[in-house]
Structure formats: C-alpha cells, structure tokens
Design an enzyme around this catalytic site. Structure first.
Site, PDB file in Angstrom:
ATOM      1  N   VAL A   1      -3.079  -4.277  17.474  1.00 18.18           N
ATOM      2  CA  VAL A   1      -2.890  -5.006  18.544  1.00 18.18           C
ATOM      3  C   VAL A   1      -4.013  -4.987  19.474  1.00 18.18           C
ATOM      4  O   VAL A   1      -4.911  -3.766  19.735  1.00 18.18           O
ATOM      5  CB  VAL A   1      -1.615  -4.557  19.628  1.00 18.18           C
ATOM      6  CG1 VAL A   1      -1.451  -5.197  21.186  1.00 18.18           C
ATOM      7  CG2 VAL A   1      -0.443  -4.218  18.578  1.00 18.18           C
TER       8      VAL A   1
ATOM      9  N   ASP B   1       0.834  -1.070  -0.004  1.00 17.69           N
ATOM     10  CA  ASP B   1      -0.013   0.012   0.043  1.00 17.69           C
ATOM     11  C   ASP B   1       0.887   1.308   0.057  1.00 17.69           C
ATOM     12  O   ASP B   1       1.874   1.147  -0.460  1.00 17.69           O
ATOM     13  CB  ASP B   1      -0.968   0.118   1.218  1.00 17.69           C
ATOM     14  CG  ASP B   1      -2.370   0.472   0.992  1.00 17.69           C
ATOM     15  OD1 ASP B   1      -2.210   1.762   0.774  1.00 17.69           O
ATOM     16  OD2 ASP B   1      -3.249  -0.318   1.010  1.00 17.69           O
TER      17      ASP B   1
ATOM     18  N   HIS C   1      -3.697   5.352   4.032  1.00 14.64           N
ATOM     19  CA  HIS C   1      -4.475   4.262   3.631  1.00 14.64           C
ATOM     20  C   HIS C   1      -3.786   3.101   4.111  1.00 14.64           C
ATOM     21  O   HIS C   1      -4.716   2.165   4.667  1.00 14.64           O
ATOM     22  CB  HIS C   1      -4.536   4.513   2.057  1.00 14.64           C
ATOM     23  CG  HIS C   1      -5.608   3.526   1.628  1.00 14.64           C
ATOM     24  ND1 HIS C   1      -5.106   2.266   0.958  1.00 14.64           N
ATOM     25  CD2 HIS C   1      -6.778   3.365   1.199  1.00 14.64           C
ATOM     26  CE1 HIS C   1      -6.216   1.398   0.682  1.00 14.64           C
ATOM     27  NE2 HIS C   1      -6.946   2.298   0.622  1.00 14.64           N
TER      28      HIS C   1
ATOM     29  N   ASN D   1      -5.029  -4.746  24.551  1.00 11.22           N
ATOM     30  CA  ASN D   1      -3.969  -4.146  25.125  1.00 11.22           C
ATOM     31  C   ASN D   1      -4.425  -2.821  25.737  1.00 11.22           C
ATOM     32  O   ASN D   1      -3.435  -1.937  26.294  1.00 11.22           O
ATOM     33  CB  ASN D   1      -3.054  -3.573  24.246  1.00 11.22           C
ATOM     34  CG  ASN D   1      -3.429  -2.817  23.002  1.00 11.22           C
ATOM     35  OD1 ASN D   1      -4.758  -2.570  22.791  1.00 11.22           O
ATOM     36  ND2 ASN D   1      -2.396  -1.980  22.328  1.00 11.22           N
TER      37      ASN D   1
ATOM     38  N   ASN E   1     -14.106  -0.146  -6.073  1.00  8.46           N
ATOM     39  CA  ASN E   1     -15.098   0.556  -5.710  1.00  8.46           C
ATOM     40  C   ASN E   1     -15.718   1.190  -6.854  1.00  8.46           C
ATOM     41  O   ASN E   1     -16.145   2.450  -6.586  1.00  8.46           O
ATOM     42  CB  ASN E   1     -14.318   1.851  -4.758  1.00  8.46           C
ATOM     43  CG  ASN E   1     -13.668   1.163  -3.466  1.00  8.46           C
ATOM     44  OD1 ASN E   1     -13.954  -0.092  -3.169  1.00  8.46           O
ATOM     45  ND2 ASN E   1     -12.828   1.943  -2.722  1.00  8.46           N
TER      46      ASN E   1
END
Length: 498
Positions: A287, A248, A276, A290, A376
């Site tokens: 994570v 990306d 993005h 946490n 999209n």
C-alpha cells in the site's frame, strides 16, 4: 507410535514395583526414541521437527501425570482412561484443524526415497489403463489438474504417477501404454532468496511525492524513476482494479502495509510461514502513500490500481513440485487473475516446458499475464523452469550499478526477457516487519506489479502487447544482451496512458 509409547508408559507406572519393571522402562525409552525419530523423518527440515517432538513429549508428560494420580488413588482408573483418551482426541482434532487451515495440498516432493511423474493421456482416453498399470506395480495415480474451463486446455488429461525408490519406474514401459501421450518427471521447485545487509547499497530518495517512511531504504526508487511514475499515476484513473496473484509460500494478508490492497482467495493462503511470498507481495503491491512502510508499483489513493492475493504452491520450507505450480497457475486463472507472479524455479529439461506452457496458454486464453523469475544460479535461464516456458515473461536481476546481479541467470535465449532491480530490495515480511532480500525473486514482482497497473488501465492488454511495451520503453544498459532492457515504470505508464 505416540499412542503405543503412552500405553507402555502406563503399564510401567502400574508395574513399577514388579520384577519386570525394568523391561517396561526400557520399552518406554525405546518408544520415545522411535517416536522422536519418526517426527524428525516426517518433515523436510530439522527445525520443523522440534515442534512435533515437543508436542509429543508434552503429551507423554501429561499421560504420566494422569497415571501417577490414578496410582495414588487421587482419581479412579476409569477417570484416568477417559482423560488420556480425551487428550489424544483433542490433539488429533487440533492437528486436523491446523493441517486443513495451513496446508496447500498434499504433494510428493522429489527426494531420495520417492519419485513422481506427470503423465498426459491422449484426448478422450480414460485413466483405466494407467490405473491398472499403477495397481500392478504398487504405484499411486491421481488426476493432476482441474481447470474450470476444461474445454480450453488439455491440462485435464494430466495425471501424477508416483512411487517409492524400492519400486522404480521404467519410463519406457510407461510411455509404451497406448493411452499415454507424454510423460516427464514432476520436478522439484524451490525459492532461494539471499538475505543481505544494506551497507554497500545507495540510500533511497527521501523526497518522493509519497509519504511512506521507509522509501529511504528503497534504492530502486531512483533507478526506476518512481517519482515520475507516481506523479503520472496520480493523474490517471483505473478502468478496473487488476488482480495480481503471488504463487509462493503464502502471503501475510494482515500485514500493515498489504492488508488494504489484499483480497483472499482462500484463508489457508493468507499466512506465510517462510516469508518469501510476503516480501514479493510488498514489492508488487504494498500500500503506497499511506504513511506506513514502503512504496510499491500499486500507487495509492481512494482508487488503487491493483489488488494483491496469494495461492500457496510451496511448503513452509519453500519447496514444491511442478504439479503444485501448474495447479496454482490454473487456480489463480480460474479466480480471475490479471497477472500471475512466479518468484520460484529450478533446473529443468527442455521437455518440462510442455506442461508449464500448457498452463501459461490456459492463463493467456483467460486474460492473465504470467511473469517468472529467471533463477539465481548464474546460468542460462533456458535451462530453468518455469522461466523457460513458452509465453512466459522472464525477469533477470540487476544491481545498483545497472549490471546483471552476480547470481542472476542470463536471459539472452529467452524470447520475452526484461530486467529489474534484485539486490538489497527492501520489502514486507510477516508480522508487520521489513527486510532486504536479493534474488531474481525480488526482480520478478517489480514487473508483475507494473503489468498489473497496465492491465488496470487497459484491461484488454494481452501478454505480447504488455511485453512489447515494457521492452520498447525499457532502459538500455551495458549488459542488455544478457538481461533484457531494464524496466522503466514511468515511461511504460506514459505509453499505456496515451
């Protein structure tokens, strides 16, 4: 142009009382105008030009200040010369340092002013004939891909041939070369996230068995039965920590809700000027449990099931080419990726499947599963690459009503299609931030993250078995025919763990 304008400005300072002073003044203004235009024309977006223009104007201001000191005899002429050249050398060094640290690689984007082709040579052929053809027509040619396991693929036979609009390529002449097996346009690829508000979305479930404070913003948690998923995941232990690599705009590896799950392939990939890639990374492997941010597919605890990383294949503006995407797939594979996530794509011809499919086959042979967004544009995903490539698991987006999102491409003609939430998805953005985006780009990492967990439990799992399991355990909807079944992480985990 900056150096020439600075030189003219210096002459104007020293000749300000001479008869020709107005000429030097006009030349300086002309140089400033040309310099600003070159800065503007050298970038892909107007916003990107302003830092360059500001830097050049600051440099000219500093040159003017030093020259004024020399004119007033506050410093010697030689001292002024040394200071000015020192400033230019310092700026040049910093520019080189920044470019080395932040650029993915130099690639030619498809614009009105240039073109680029991917050219595959016959196995065993040298590039000499192609290089001679390029030299004769004033084109540029370079080898496209450098797979480590070159004996397993024909990707090392690919080259890029590029040139300017004033010297167009006659593709028939190119394909007539005896060493050329195949050629296709090096198509432009981009990301198109939609930023949306949350007022039309249901609230997330606050009573999950994880302690991440923003799960109330994650409506998809309930649709995906994530509480059941987390409870089951807590009972399992990974056989390995699977590597999920996001291809990306980069990933903010220092984000508070990513850093403990993040590993670096190269430091230049560990920042994200666009945002993005960081958003996708949070969905796949933020994570979890946490006490910070969001929950993800990764789970938590002392033995995380997946770790996340990045290969930059798109510019800060979210643009790239077919070549950069394929090179990224190769690099991620060579770095030992278990899952490669591609939240990107563009309109394509069927012919462009050839190079993408070769790259995906290379990934499969080296144990990686490749997942891509369907696109999209509310069209058929078979017309979008790399979603339409052979061996790709392609992800459509659904909304909170379990219907195909209005923007999502249809996947009824895609061999391995699945659906996941893709509207108002709350996730990480650079600078320890969080936002809601919509797009098949957001649906894709739900599937990539889940397959990463599957690979951590069963490292030998291949792409076909991974798809078969998520398809068989998926949830039917009224639009399954055009989206594929909706991925169900808990049911998938129960199947893979038994």
């Amino acid at each position: 142009m900056l150096l020439l304008t600075a030189l003219v400005l210096s002459v104007w300072f020293w000749r300000r009382n001479a008869r020709e002073a107005p000429v030097w003044m006009m030349l300086t203004y002309l140089g400033v105008g040309v310099m600003a235009w070159e800065d503007f024309a050298s970038v892909s977006t107007a916003a990107s030009a302003f830092p360059k223009i500001l830097k050049d104007f600051i440099m000219l201001g500093m040159v003017g200040f030093v020259q004024s000191m020399a004119v007033k005899k506050q410093i010697s002429v030689w001292m002024a010369v040394v200071l000015i050249f020192g400033m230019f050398a310092a700026v040049h060094y910093l520019d080189e340092l920044i470019n080395t640290d932040e650029e993915v690689e130099t690639f030619t984007s498809a614009t009105d002013d240039d073109w680029s082709y991917l050219v595959e040579l016959h196995e065993g052929a040298t590039a000499q004939q192609l290089e001679d053809f390029a030299r004769m027509n004033h084109y540029r040619v370079e080898r496209a891909f450098f797979p480590e396991a070159a004996s397993e693929t024909y990707l090392d036979n690919y080259y890029t041939l590029s040139g300017n609009a004033d010297r167009p390529l006659d593709a028939e002449v190119l394909n007539a070369l005896t060493t050329v097996l195949y050629s296709e346009p090096n198509e432009t690829i981009q990301v198109e996230p939609f930023i949306v508000g949350d007022r039309d979305l249901p609230a997330g479930k606050q009573s999950l068995s994880i302690n991440d404070p923003f799960t109330g913003e994650q409506w998809a948690m309930e649709v995906l039965q994530m509480d059941d998923y987390y409870r089951l995941l807590h009972q399992l232990r990974p056989r390995k920590q699977a590597k999920v690599v996001i291809l990306d705009t980069g990933v903010d590896g220092d984000h508070e809700d990513l850093t403990d799950n993040y590993f670096s392939i190269e430091s230049k990939y560990d920042n994200d000027p666009h945002g993005h890639g960081t958003h996708c990374a949070g969905i796949a492997a933020g994570v979890t449990n946490n006490g910070i941010g969001i929950g993800s597919l990764a789970g938590g605890g002392d033995s995380p099931f997946v770790e996340i990383s990045s290969v930059k294949v798109l510019s800060a503006g979210g643009m790239g080419t077919q070549k950069t995407i394929i090179a990224g797939i190769i690099e991620a594979t060579d770095e030992g990726a278990d899952v490669i996530s591609l939240s990107l794509g563009g309109r394509s011809t069927q012919s462009s499947q050839r190079a993408y499919s070769a790259a995906i086959q290379y990934a499969h042979r080296n144990g990686a599963v490749v997942v891509a967004a369907a696109g999209n544009s509310n069209r058929d995903a078979k017309d979008y690459a790399p979603a339409n490539a052979d061996g790709m698991i392609t992800v459509a987006a659904i909304d909170q009503l379990l219907l195909r999102a209005p923007f999502s491409n249809r996947t009824d003609k895609i061999e391995m299609a699945i659906a996941a939430p893709g509207v108002g998805i709350y996730s990480t953005v650079p600078g320890n931030g969080y936002k809601s985006y919509s797009g098949t780009s957001m649906a894709c990492p739900f599937v990539a993250g889940l397959i990463g967990v599957m690979k951590s439990i069963d490292p030998a799992l291949n792409h076909r078995d991974a798809y078969r399991i998520i398809h068989e355990t998926g949830r039917e909807s009224s639009e399954t025919r055009i989206t594929g079944r909706i991925v169900q992480p808990a049911a998938t985990l129960a199947r893979i763990a038994r």
